[in-house]
Design a protein around this motif. Structure first.
Motif, PDB file in Angstrom:
ATOM      1  N   LYS A  51      16.499  24.944  64.329  1.00 58.68           N
ATOM      2  CA  LYS A  51      16.107  25.898  65.366  1.00 58.68           C
ATOM      3  C   LYS A  51      14.795  25.477  66.011  1.00 58.68           C
ATOM      4  O   LYS A  51      14.644  25.532  67.252  1.00 58.68           O
ATOM      5  CB  LYS A  51      15.976  27.295  64.768  1.00 58.68           C
ATOM      6  N   LYS A  52      13.859  25.045  65.200  1.00 57.94           N
ATOM      7  CA  LYS A  52      12.569  24.598  65.721  1.00 57.94           C
ATOM      8  C   LYS A  52      12.741  23.359  66.590  1.00 57.94           C
ATOM      9  O   LYS A  52      12.117  23.248  67.668  1.00 57.94           O
ATOM     10  CB  LYS A  52      11.616  24.311  64.550  1.00 57.94           C
TER      11      LYS A  52
ATOM     12  N   GLU B  56      14.216  24.304  69.922  1.00 56.00           N
ATOM     13  CA  GLU B  56      13.226  24.914  70.818  1.00 56.00           C
ATOM     14  C   GLU B  56      12.352  23.848  71.470  1.00 56.00           C
ATOM     15  O   GLU B  56      12.042  23.924  72.667  1.00 56.00           O
ATOM     16  CB  GLU B  56      12.361  25.911  70.040  1.00 56.00           C
TER      17      GLU B  56
ATOM     18  N   ARG C  89      12.093  22.839  75.473  1.00 52.69           N
ATOM     19  CA  ARG C  89      10.838  22.703  76.207  1.00 52.69           C
ATOM     20  C   ARG C  89      10.787  21.382  76.952  1.00 52.69           C
ATOM     21  O   ARG C  89      10.415  21.332  78.138  1.00 52.69           O
ATOM     22  CB  ARG C  89       9.654  22.806  75.238  1.00 52.69           C
TER      23      ARG C  89
END
Length: 351
Positions: A165-166, A169, A173
């Motif tokens: 998930k990180k 993200e 970006r």
């Protein structure tokens, strides 16, 4: 001379000494035996000389004509009479050029080719045996065993969920920055800093921007494949088939279907060596059972970029690419939350 003596003298005068043995009479005198032996010797010598001359003539003729095809057809009857067909064949056999057969270089070359061919066959056979062993081991599992292994894999995926998930993200970006940078460059004509390779007011490179702003799509395999098991199909899987299979030989190149950022591979052991890519629409693709991958976590890719090669790693039925698609918000590797990857390919314009 009495009558008996006259008869003996007359009989002796009629005797042919060449037929002495047939007549069975007494042996002639020493002088006559010498004459007979001398006559026979002359005949033997004559026969021997004639034979030698004939043999020498034949082989002289054959040697002079060894490089040509002797014409023994009806158009040249003298040749056929002078040299019988059997003799011609024998002579050609005897004087045939065998230099190529006995050439050391030729022998070495032929031996080298044979060894290379044998080594190639051995490598192909070994890969085939490895694939067959993997298929046999998996197909011999019971349905309960397959389900147990998949449940264990899902626990690993759950444990990896926060990390993925990180990464997703961060990928989002970078994708957004690349989109903005590409748009700004288009509107203002700004160029990259030639020293740093970075785009002005951005922390990503020109290459990243080019990759992430690429549009369109690509098939994951471009040649040497066929369409295999489809999404939702039931059979030898734990529940159902969660992706699209593309059977192909080991080593067949695999390509990214769309631009994106490479995430960490799924921890699920079923996928073996695999690549996960987060795309601009928020979804992800997973490429499983690779023999080798050539991209790393955090790397950007464009449509049709090489990412690895077909293999038989993980729990596989044989050499093939197993591709899965995960909609935005779904953790890559949660196989029972996957969607049909062919629908995603069609949305990219890939047919």
């Amino acid at each position: 001379m009495n009558d008996t003596a006259q008869r003996n003298a007359k009989r002796a005068a009629e005797v042919d000494f060449d037929d002495v043995a047939e007549l069975g009479v007494s042996a002639p005198g020493r002088a006559r035996r010498g004459a007979l032996a001398f006559g026979l010797s002359k005949k033997l010598v004559a026969f021997s000389v004639a034979g030698a001359v004939a043999a020498a003539t034949l082989f002289t003729f054959a040697f002079a004509n060894r490089g040509t095809n002797l014409d023994t057809s009806a158009e040249n009857p003298e040749a056929a009479v002078a040299v019988p067909a059997a003799a011609v064949a024998a002579v050609e056999d005897g004087f045939a050029d065998r230099s190529e057969e006995v050439s050391r270089n030729s022998v070495r070359s032929n031996l080298g080719e044979a060894v290379a061919d044998e080594n190639a066959k051995d490598r192909a056979a070994n890969m085939g045996v490895a694939a067959e062993d993997a298929v046999k081991a998996y197909t011999e599992m019971t349905a309960e065993e397959r389900q147990r292994l998949m449940d264990e894999d899902m626990k690993l995926v759950d444990a990896q969920s926060a990390k993925l998930k990180k990464e997703a993200e961060e990928a989002a970006r970078r994708l957004e920055e690349a989109r903005k940078a590409a748009e700004a460059a288009k509107n203002s004509g700004s160029k990259s800093d030639s020293k740093s390779g970075e785009v002005a007011n951005s922390d990503i490179s020109e290459e990243d921007i080019a990759n992430l702003s690429s549009t369109g799509g690509s098939m994951p395999l471009k040649s040497g494949y066929r369409i295999g098991a489809s999404f939702g199909q039931t059979g030898s899987w734990s529940r159902y088939h969660t992706g699209q299979d593309f059977p192909a030989p080991i080593g067949t190149p695999i390509y990214a279907v769309a631009s994106g950022v490479v995430l960490s591979p799924t921890a699920g052991g079923w996928a073996g060596t695999n690549v996960v890519i987060r795309h601009g629409n928020g979804g992800s693709t997973l490429y499983a059972h690779m023999s080798r991958k050539v991209v790393s976590t955090g790397q950007t890719v464009k449509p049709g970029q090489l990412i690895g090669y077909v293999g038989v790693s993980g729990r596989s039925f044989g050499p093939h690419l197993h591709m899965e698609y995960y909609k935005p918000g779904v953790t890559p590797g949660k196989v029972y939350e996957a969607s049909n990857p062919m629908t995603f390919l069609r949305s990219l314009g890939v047919r």
